[in-house]
Design an enzyme around this catalytic site. Structure first.
Site, PDB file in Angstrom:
ATOM      1  CD  GLU A 191       4.357   9.326  -1.181  1.00  0.00           C
ATOM      2  OE1 GLU A 191       3.361  10.067  -0.976  1.00  0.00           O
ATOM      3  OE2 GLU A 191       4.313   8.094  -1.205  1.00  0.00           O
ATOM      4  CD  GLU A 200      -1.451  10.113   2.027  1.00  0.00           C
ATOM      5  OE1 GLU A 200      -0.283  10.422   2.310  1.00  0.00           O
ATOM      6  OE2 GLU A 200      -1.764   9.017   1.548  1.00  0.00           O
TER       7      GLU A 200
END
Length: 742
Positions: A191, A200
Site C-alpha cells: 500500500e 509515493e
C-alpha cells in the site's frame, strides 16, 4: 501523504521544508556503521531537530538502544499513519483480497509494511507455516523508515507473529536475493499509494520488484488501479492559482504578477490533494466522470504514459480545474474495490456488482483525498455539448494534464505571455491570500498608517513579498531591507524582476544574505530601524500549527539592538483564539486503535498520537488542519481569547486561561486554536487565521472522550463549560495547551 522514505522513492526525496512533511516533523534516518574490530554493526539514528522560532536545525545522533521510548512521538503523531489505520473500509478490503489471493503457503513480500498489518494478514492467510525454515510459507516485511520499523516489531510481537513475519529495515531496491531474502516472492502485497496514486513512487518500486524480487507472473494485492477525472467550475479553485487575474480586481496599484510576467509568482505545476466534498456546494460539474489511466500492479508498469481524451461538456461554464480520484481493484476478479471518489460519485461507473463500499458510503479520511489540477489563467469557457480535448501524461511519480478547446476556437481568459525565466513557487493558499482584495486592503491600510511617521529604514522580517513592494510603492523615501529567511535568493530575484512594474528601484530595496541573528548596525548603514514588519509568514511553515509564526517575535527580539526607541512593530501583538468544535469525522480518524481485522494495534497508540478513547491522563498532541476540510464540523462556543503575545517587548514566557461557555448544543470533540495578528496599537486592523479563513491551517486538540454539551435554554437545559489553559515557552517554541471540564 504519510511520511514515507521507502523503496526507490528515496532518490526523489528532498530535505527541503517544501516536502510533504510539515516543518515541525523530526526526520529520522537509519545509518549502519561497520565496526573496525569485532563483528556486527552499530545502529544509529540521526534525529533532525528543528527550532520553530529560528528555523535552525541540527542533527543529533542517538544510539538506537539508548533512544528514549517517547522520542518518536512528536514525529509519528504528525503523520497520517493513524488516520490510515482507522480507515475501516481500506482495512477490510485488503483483508478480503489477501484471504482470497493467498490460499496456500508461499513467499509473500510486503513493501512499505508500516505497522505490519498486511504482512500479518498474509501470514494468517497461509496458516501456521514456520517462516524461519524456508522461503515457502514466509512473509518478508520491507520498511525503510526506522521509527516505523521499531513500531512494527512491537506490533508483530504483540500478535505473536515474530516467527511468521520477517522484518527488514531497508528500501525494497536495496534487497538482494540470497542476502536479504532466499528467493523471489510469489505474492506482493503493498500500500504505497498517495492521493494522486503515484506520488509515493509505486511505479519505480513495482519496476524494481518485478525485475529483481518477484517470480514471473506473480500475484499482487492490489491487482490494478484506475484514475478518473471530471471537469469542474469553482471560483474558490480559481483563486488558488490565478494571481494575475485576481489581483487585477484589487486596483491598489501593486502588481505581484505584472502584465508580461503573469506566472512569475505561481503554484507548482502539480495536482493538489484536497477534500473536494467540503466545497461540494461551490463546485459546478461540467462533464461526466471519465477514465484516464489504468495501472496493472501484476505486471511491470511503464514509466511514461500518455492519452488524449475527448470529453463532452454537460453544462455551460468555465473549466477551472480537473478533479481526479482513483479506484483500487484489489483482487483479480474485480469484486473487491476501494474508491477515493468524491461523494457526488454514487457508484463506480464501468464497474458492475461490487462487494465493496465507496467514498459516497464510507467515512471521511485524511490520508487519501481527491486531487485538483488547475486550468491556467481564468480557465476555459465552454458550452454544453462542446468537446474538450484533454491530454493526460503520467511520469514515474505524477500525473499532469493539458486542456484545450476545439482546435478552431480560442481559449477564453488565457494570456499569451511566455513562462518567465524565473518563477517564485508558493503554495496555492499563499497565492490566494496575495490575490484576496480584503487581505490586501487591511495590509495596505496598516502599512500606510505606519508610513505616516516617515520611517527612513524599514525591515521586513519574514518571507512576505507583498510587504516590501507595498512599502516601496507607498513611500518614495524609505529604505527597505527584506530578510527573506526562507526565500533567500529567490526572494531577491523576484523583487528585482517586478521592481519596474511597481515603480520602485532596487537601490531602495535590498535583501540581506545573512541570518537575522547576525544583523548589525553595519548592515543598516548605522541607522536604527524605524519600522519592523511581517505578515507574519515563513516559507515552509504552511503546514505547521499557527503559533510557529511566533518566529516573528523571536526575530524581533534578536533585532533589539538595531531598533529605534520609537520603532513601529507590525504586528504589534498576537492573540491566541479558541473555539469548541464538534468534529466527529476528525475525532474518529484519530481514535485509539484496538483490533484491526483481528490484529491488536494498541501498542501503537501513544507513538502515533492517538486521541479518541485514550486515557484521560494522556495529553493529545495539537495538530495542524484546515478545519473547513475536516468533514462534518460545527462550532459549539463563542470565540474566546486564551492569551496574548506582546511583540512590543522581547520574547518571554507567557500563559493564559479562559473559560469556554457553550452556545450551541451538540457533542464536543475538541478545540480549534489559531492566532489573530493585531497590526496596529488601536486594535483596528486584525488579520485572523481562524476557521472561517480558508487559507490558513488551525491547530486542533482533540478530547480523549467526546462531551455532550447543553446551553441555557427555555427548556431548562443546563449550561456546561470548560476551561482552557495555555503556556508558551520561548526556549523551544512550544505552546502547551490543557483543557478541563467544569
Amino acid at each position: 501523504m504519510r511520511f514515507l522514505l521507502n523503496k526507490t522513492l528515496l532518490p526523489f526525496f528532498s530535505f527541503s521544508p517544501k516536502t510533504s512533511v510539515s516543518p515541525q516533523t523530526i526526520a529520522n534516518f537509519k545509518v549502519t556503521t561497520v565496526r573496525t574490530m569485532g563483528s556486527g554493526s552499530t545502529q544509529r539514528m540521526f534525529q533532525l531537530k528543528l527550532d520553530p522560532l529560528t528555523g535552525n536545525s541540527e542533527w543529533v545522533v542517538v544510539e538506537e538502544d539508548e533512544a528514549p521510548e517517547d522520542c518518536q512521538k512528536p514525529l509519528l503523531a504528525a503523520t497520517s499513519y493513524l488516520d490510515m489505520l482507522n480507515d475501516t473500509r481500506r482495512n477490510r478490503a485488503y483483508r478480503e483480497a489477501i484471504d482470497k489471493t493467498i490460499t496456500k503457503p508461499c513467499h509473500v513480500l510486503d513493501i512499505g509494511a508500516g505497522t505490519g498489518l498486511l504482512s500479518m494478514m498474509a501470514a494468517r492467510a497461509m496458516g501456521t507455516a514456520d517462516s524461519s525454515s524456508s522461503s515457502k510459507g514466509m512473509v518478508t516485511a520491507c520498511e525503510s523508515y526506522l521509527p516505523m520499523v521499531k513500531l512494527m516489531r512491537k506490533v508483530v510481537r504483540a500478535n505473536c507473529m515474530e516467527r511468521k513475519v520477517r522484518v527488514i529495515n531497508k528500501r525494497s531496491d536495496e534487497l538482494e536475493i540470497g542476502v536479504d531474502i532466499t528467493s523471489r516472492a510469489d505474492v506482493l502485497v503493498s500500500e504505497i499509494l498517495d492521493s494522486e496514486l503515484l506520488g509515493e513512487g509505486v511505479i519505480p518500486t513495482l519496476q524494481h520488484a518485478h525485475d529483481k524480487l518477484l517470480v514471473e507472473n506473480p500475484q499482487t494485492v492490489p491487482y490494478r488501479a484506475t484514475t478518473y477525472g471530471q471537469l469542474v467550475e469553482s471560483i474558490y479553485l480559481w483563486k488558488l492559482h490565478d494571481l494575475y487575474n485576481n489581483e487585477a480586481k484589487a486596483s491598489d496599484g501593486i502588481h505581484l504578477a505584472p502584465k508580461g510576467l503573469e506566472t512569475i509568482l505561481c503554484v507548482k505545476s502539480q495536482q493538489l490533494p484536497l477534500h473536494c466534498d467540503s466545497m461540494n456546494e461551490e463546485i459546478k460539474l461540467l462533464s461526466e466522470p471519465f477514465k484516464i489511466f489504468e495501472f496493472d500492479f501484476w505486471k511491470r508498469p511503464e514509466s511514461h504514459g500518455e492519452t488524449e481524451l475527448h470529453i463532452k461538456a454537460t453544462n455551460d461554464g468555465t473549466v477551472h480545474a480537473v478533479v481526479s480520484w482513483w479506484i483500487l481493484q484489489l483482487d483479480s476478479e474485480g469484486t473487491i474495490l476501494y474508491s477515493t471518489s468524491p461523494k457526488w460519485i454514487s457508484c463506480p461507473f464501468e464497474i458492475k456488482e461490487s462487494q465493496s463500499s465507496f467514498s459516497s458510503d464510507g467515512d471521511w479520511c485524511d490520508h487519501w483525498k481527491q486531487c485538483v489540477w488547475f486550468i491556467p489563467g481564468k480557465g476555459l469557457s465552454i458550452h454544453k455539448d462542446e468537446v474538450v480535448h484533454l491530454n493526460a501524461v503520467h511520469s514515474d511519480i505524477s500525473i499532469s494534464y493539458d486542456v484545450k478547446s476545439q482546435p478552431a476556437r480560442t481559449e477564453a481568459g488565457q494570456h499569451d505571455s511566455c513562462t518567465p525565466s524565473f518563477q517564485l513557487i508558493l503554495s496555492p493558499e499563499r497565492v490566494a491570500v496575495y490575490g484576496d482584495n480584503n487581505w490586501r486592503c487591511l495590509i495596505l491600510k496598516a502599512v500606510n498608517d505606519a508610513l505616516q511617521r516617515s520611517p527612513s529604514l524599514c525591515v521586513v522580517a519574514d518571507d512576505s513579498v507583498f510587504l516590501p513592494i507595498a512599502i516601496a510603492y507607498l513611500s518614495k523615501t524609505s529604505h527597505i531591507i527584506s530578510l527573506f529567511p526562507g526565500l533567500k535568493e529567490k526572494g531577491a530575484q523576484y523583487l528585482q524582476a517586478v521592481a519596474a512594474a511597481n515603480g520602485f528601484s532596487m537601490d531602495r530595496v535590498e535583501v540581506l544574505k545573512k541570518r537575522v541573528s547576525q544583523l548589525t548596525m553595519h548592515d543598516t548603514y548605522q541607522k536604527k530601524v524605524d519600522l519592523l514588519i511581517g505578515e507574519p509568514f515563513y516559507c515552509g511553515s504552511e503546514d505547521a500549527v499557527p503559533w510557529q509564526n511566533l518566529r516573528f517575535w523571536k526575530e524581533r527580539t534578536m533585532l533589539e539592538s538595531v531598533l529605534s526607541k520609537d520603532v513601529v512593530i507590525m504586528p504589534c501583538k498576537g492573540i491566541l483564539k479558541a473555539c469548541a468544535m464538534s468534529l466527529p469525522d476528525l475525532w474518529r480518524s484519530h481514535c485509539c486503535l484496538k483490533e484491526i481485522e483481528g490484529f491488536d494495534h494498541s501498542v501503537v497508540n501513544a507513538t502515533l498520537g492517538a486521541c479518541g478513547d485514550s486515557p484521560a491522563t494522556q495529553e493529545s498532541p495539537c495538530l495542524p488542519f484546515f478545519i473547513w476540510q475536516c468533514g462534518e464540523i460545527k462550532e459549539l462556543s463563542e470565540i474566546i481569547t486564551v492569551m496574548e503575545f506582546d511583540f512590543l517587548k522581547p520574547i518571554s514566557s507567557c500563559s493564559g486561561k479562559a473559560q469556554v461557555e457553550f452556545t450551541n448544543q451538540g457533542v464536543c470533540h475538541g478545540f480549534a486554536f489559531w492566532i489573530d495578528w493585531v497590526m496596529d496599537a488601536e486594535n483596528s486592523i486584525v488579520l485572523s487565521t481562524g476557521p472561517d479563513q480558508r487559507y490558513w491551517k488551525q491547530g486542533v486538540k482533540l478530547l480523549a472522550k467526546p462531551v455532550a454539551v447543553k446551553t441555557h435554554r427555555s427548556d431548562g437545559g443546563e449550561c456546561c463549560s470548560s476551561e482552557i489553559e495555555a503556556s508558551f515557552h520561548p526556549s523551544n517554541g512550544e505552546l502547551v495547551i490543557k483543557h478541563t471540564s467544569t
